[in-house]
Design a protein around this motif. Sequence first.
Motif, mmCIF file in Angstrom:
data_model
loop_
_atom_site.group_PDB
_atom_site.id
_atom_site.type_symbol
_atom_site.label_atom_id
_atom_site.label_comp_id
_atom_site.label_asym_id
_atom_site.label_seq_id
_atom_site.Cartn_x
_atom_site.Cartn_y
_atom_site.Cartn_z
ATOM 1 N N SER A 19 38.956 35.192 40.005
ATOM 2 C CA SER A 19 37.680 35.902 40.138
ATOM 3 C C SER A 19 37.754 36.927 41.278
ATOM 4 N N PHE A 20 38.450 36.561 42.345
ATOM 5 C CA PHE A 20 38.589 37.495 43.457
ATOM 6 C C PHE A 20 39.446 38.696 43.048
ATOM 7 N N GLY A 21 40.490 38.414 42.286
ATOM 8 C CA GLY A 21 41.458 39.447 41.938
ATOM 9 C C GLY A 21 40.890 40.558 41.085
ATOM 10 N N TRP A 22 39.825 40.274 40.347
ATOM 11 C CA TRP A 22 39.282 41.320 39.475
ATOM 12 C C TRP A 22 38.045 41.989 40.045
ATOM 13 N N ARG B 21 36.224 44.803 42.066
ATOM 14 C CA ARG B 21 36.555 46.225 42.100
ATOM 15 C C ARG B 21 37.452 46.574 43.304
ATOM 16 N N GLU B 22 37.096 46.032 44.454
ATOM 17 C CA GLU B 22 37.861 46.357 45.653
ATOM 18 C C GLU B 22 39.276 45.781 45.579
ATOM 19 N N SER B 23 39.380 44.624 44.941
ATOM 20 C CA SER B 23 40.712 44.025 44.814
ATOM 21 C C SER B 23 41.610 44.873 43.918
ATOM 22 N N VAL B 24 41.026 45.378 42.851
ATOM 23 C CA VAL B 24 41.810 46.198 41.939
ATOM 24 C C VAL B 24 42.314 47.439 42.669
ATOM 25 N N VAL B 25 41.404 48.097 43.396
ATOM 26 C CA VAL B 25 41.791 49.301 44.126
ATOM 27 C C VAL B 25 42.870 48.971 45.160
ATOM 28 N N SER B 26 42.659 47.893 45.866
ATOM 29 C CA SER B 26 43.628 47.495 46.888
ATOM 30 C C SER B 26 44.988 47.170 46.258
ATOM 31 N N SER B 27 44.956 46.526 45.095
ATOM 32 C CA SER B 27 46.215 46.207 44.411
ATOM 33 C C SER B 27 46.962 47.476 44.034
ATOM 34 N N ILE B 28 46.195 48.462 43.564
ATOM 35 C CA ILE B 28 46.844 49.727 43.189
ATOM 36 C C ILE B 28 47.490 50.360 44.417
ATOM 37 N N ASN B 29 46.744 50.393 45.518
ATOM 38 C CA ASN B 29 47.303 50.968 46.737
ATOM 39 C C ASN B 29 48.583 50.258 47.157
ATOM 40 N N ARG B 30 48.552 48.930 47.057
ATOM 41 C CA ARG B 30 49.731 48.161 47.458
ATOM 42 C C ARG B 30 50.889 48.370 46.486
ATOM 43 N N ALA B 31 50.562 48.714 45.245
ATOM 44 C CA ALA B 31 51.608 48.870 44.235
ATOM 45 C C ALA B 31 52.395 50.166 44.417
ATOM 46 N N LEU C 90 51.635 44.003 39.595
ATOM 47 C CA LEU C 90 51.567 42.547 39.694
ATOM 48 C C LEU C 90 51.815 42.090 41.131
ATOM 49 N N PHE C 91 52.862 42.644 41.737
ATOM 50 C CA PHE C 91 53.190 42.241 43.108
ATOM 51 C C PHE C 91 52.098 42.693 44.081
ATOM 52 N N GLY C 92 51.547 43.879 43.844
ATOM 53 C CA GLY C 92 50.456 44.357 44.685
ATOM 54 C C GLY C 92 49.243 43.438 44.568
ATOM 55 N N TRP C 93 48.991 43.018 43.354
ATOM 56 C CA TRP C 93 47.857 42.136 43.089
ATOM 57 C C TRP C 93 48.062 40.787 43.776
ATOM 58 N N LEU C 94 49.295 40.275 43.684
ATOM 59 C CA LEU C 94 49.587 38.988 44.329
ATOM 60 C C LEU C 94 49.376 39.080 45.841
ATOM 61 N N VAL D 122 45.559 38.979 46.435
ATOM 62 C CA VAL D 122 44.857 37.711 46.241
ATOM 63 C C VAL D 122 45.311 36.655 47.241
ATOM 64 N N ALA D 123 46.482 36.873 47.843
ATOM 65 C CA ALA D 123 46.945 35.927 48.861
ATOM 66 C C ALA D 123 45.910 35.824 49.974
ATOM 67 N N GLN D 124 45.224 36.938 50.247
ATOM 68 C CA GLN D 124 44.201 36.934 51.303
ATOM 69 C C GLN D 124 43.092 35.935 50.987
ATOM 70 N N ARG D 125 42.748 35.861 49.712
ATOM 71 C CA ARG D 125 41.666 34.989 49.309
ATOM 72 C C ARG D 125 42.034 33.517 49.518
ATOM 73 N N LEU D 126 43.301 33.201 49.212
ATOM 74 C CA LEU D 126 43.740 31.819 49.350
ATOM 75 C C LEU D 126 43.542 31.336 50.781
ATOM 76 N N ASP D 127 43.813 32.235 51.733
ATOM 77 C CA ASP D 127 43.598 31.893 53.140
ATOM 78 C C ASP D 127 42.161 31.480 53.382
ATOM 79 N N LEU D 128 41.259 32.255 52.823
ATOM 80 C CA LEU D 128 39.842 32.010 53.074
ATOM 81 C C LEU D 128 39.391 30.662 52.518
ATOM 82 N N VAL D 129 39.979 30.260 51.403
ATOM 83 C CA VAL D 129 39.559 28.989 50.817
ATOM 84 C C VAL D 129 40.496 27.853 51.229
#
Lengths: 383, 501
Positions: free
Chosen positions: A48-51, A53-63, A313-317, A320-327
């Motif tokens: 849910s976090f990965g999709w 809007r901000e996550s998608v944009v951030s994933s693209i930037n990281r990619a 995919l790697f950018g997305w991973l 989302v790693a950030q989210r895992l920290d939070l939970v």
Amino acid sequence: MSAPVTVRRIGLAMVAPAIAIAASIAVSALILWIAGHDPWFALREVWSFGWERESVVSSINRALPLFFSGLAFTIAFRNNLFHIGVEGEYRVAALLAAAIGTELALPAPLHLVAIVFIAMAAGAAWAGGIALLKVRRGVHEVISSIMMNAIALALTAFLARDRMRFKANDFDQSIKTELLPASGQLPSLNSWLEAVGIDLKRGFHLSGFLLPTIVVGVVFWYVMRNTRFGFDLRAAGMNPRAAQYAGVDPTRMIYTTMLLSGAIAGLIGLPYLLGESFQFDLTDFPQGLGFTGIAVALLGRGHPAGIAAAALLFGWLDRVAQRLDLVEVPNSVILIMKGMIPLLVVVAYEVVRRTRRAQEAREVAAGVDPVSEAQAVGSGVAS
Amino acid sequence: MTESPAIELRGITKRFPGVVANDDVTLSVEAASVHALVGENGAGKSTLMKVLYGLLRPDEGEIVVEGKTARFRSPRDAIAAGIGMVHQHFQLMDNLTVLDNVILGAEPTRGFGRIDVKGATQRIEMLAAQYGLPVRPDATVANLTVGTRQRIEILKVLYRGARILILDEPTAVLVPQEVDELLASLRTLSAGGVTIIFINHKLDEVLAVSDAITVLRGGRSVATVPAESVDAHTLAELMVGDALPSPTKDPASHGLPTLVVRDLRTPERDGITLDDVSFTVHAGEIVGVAGVEGNGQHELIEALLGVTPATGHIDLGDDDLSEQPTRQRRTAGIGVIPQDRHREGLLLDAPLWENAMLGHQTAAPYAKGWRIDRNAARARTDDIDRKFGVKTPNPDVAAHALSGGNQQKLIIGRELTAEPRALIAAHPTRGIDVGAQADVWEHLRSARRDGLAVLLVSSDLEELIGLSDRLLVMLRGRIVAELDPQSVTAATLGAAMIGAG
């Protein structure tokens, strides 16, 4: 080639990464479960976090940097060169581009072009050293790459600290270059997004480097597929001796592929430098992109579309790693996944390759055996 | 005597989608005999042997080994039943010793997984002595000749307890003396009780060594004949279904000097160096290069192409190519049919149309400036396939899927279609069947009629004498004799080749 055959081949090509990714998710889940976490919960959170809007944009930037890194590795790999010097090349390139970039006084578009050019030239020069050692002295590129990486690390540290350092005042302890002037800063694409009604939260942006990245990907695809150079390169990679008989100069091909690889490696640091930091900060500048690029290239199977997908995919991973920290789920599970995917994908691709070879042999046997040549011609090729 | 045959194949049928590769094939091989399997490319020999070796499962029919019906799910089952296969392309580890290679995967151990080197050495030496296959177990494979490597392959199979040996074109890779040695070994093996089935295209070899010969044609077994009752001509007729093609020649029609080579030398290195090699090939002339293999023929080809560094003069017509890189030589009009099509001539994983443009990727119709014209390349490949009889469903098939003969036709087609001024043809019919051989010869002859200068390097004397206008003999990197194929005898040629002339 008939359409169904093409579709089936693309399908076969997708099977391998799909299996690898699924398997690595399964293993990661298992590890979480063993460690006493609820894998189902982690997966749902991540999804849910990965999709957002901000996550998608951030994933693209990281990619973006990962895409360049994957391409840089691929172009040398197509010539059977295992070029792992990308790591050093992008750091040298980014530092020089940042340092020289601040000294230039040019109007906006030219300033950016000049910085890009400096970065590519620096990356190419660094990779050229590896090529030179290979051609002149027969040094294997893996060995020289490793050494050149070590030199690059030390050299950038030295230059950043002692030669190109910018101190805002006497108490400034950070080791970084001067900020690029506004003419050397690449605007984000946020205004474009807003124009189509997408407003990002504060602190998020879509990198302006997305467009040049797409251009580089398309050019790469076109060159490999539709040009004499691309054919020469692919031929040299598939069968160096046959390519040599066909007029491909192996020495020249080593230089060309390494210089191109280095030039593309030079681009890796630029989305960050020109779009976010605007300066080279020795401690903050991202590390390890060169090595991750190898995994991205292997997963993407050397095809620009595949590399783009792998980079995303790697950018997305990463995101989302950030989210895992939070939970409070250890985000090192993402690291495990990133390590497992390339490993599994190599195995999966080999299985697929054998399947495909067997299938092709059957197709041809079906089409050409003298016994039924007449009927085979009459009925077309049975599949 | 009521001893059952070593192998009986009854009514073997193997269908591939849309095709029948083996159609009700019956084969009976006497124990301890040498049984040859002959037939054109695509006649179904390889399929049949793959069935026998457990690589393919037959759709119908049964395999009987030494009187017992067998059902092979994989080569492992076949090996367990005493069947071993020596492949055409060797599967040896260059860096390991003979001993290591032989025992690899079947290592004898003595406690704690230690390898019983002594026991293995003794066993290999015993097998080697018993079957006349001299090898040194401690030699490193990388330093051995092709003939010795083949002996190792045979030993590998025997070491695993095979009593029935399948050899796939074992002589294709050997030089003449090694062929004689191999044929002698085959006789010793069969005298020692080993049953041998071998696939071969060279009918004189087949006749020299076999007890019985089975001819396959179009997937069916046409005939099985005792070797003493047939001659090469009858055999060839059975194979192709009509008369044996033999090279005939038009009168010589020399044009201008086309490929002029003066004082070609290669730097001193390991192996053979070229020394003062000079010759001229005229337009419309085929100049044959004879010689025992390994006397500089391969070095000559590579020096002419610029793949290996060399000094001296190479002129193609009015163009001086001496200092030119390979690409300029190729575009100037030197075509090449390489000696080893897999290593030097093809991109096995690439589609046929990419293979067709290999070596011609800078010229129309394949290239348009710096770009590749994929559609034109496909269309041209279609033309080549049709004109040169390459059997393939379409130009997008990968090259590895074609049989050897069809791969060779593709190479010859792409070189001749590019209309070179000079063609270097190295062993153009090696490893291909009689029918395809006749086609290749006809293509070369017609190219000669059209004014092509051909340098023909071959070890097939029938081919050399039948096609060449002049014969050069190479020995230890030099050209030692020039002979007239019209008047040459086997004795004079043989003497020149070994330096006794």
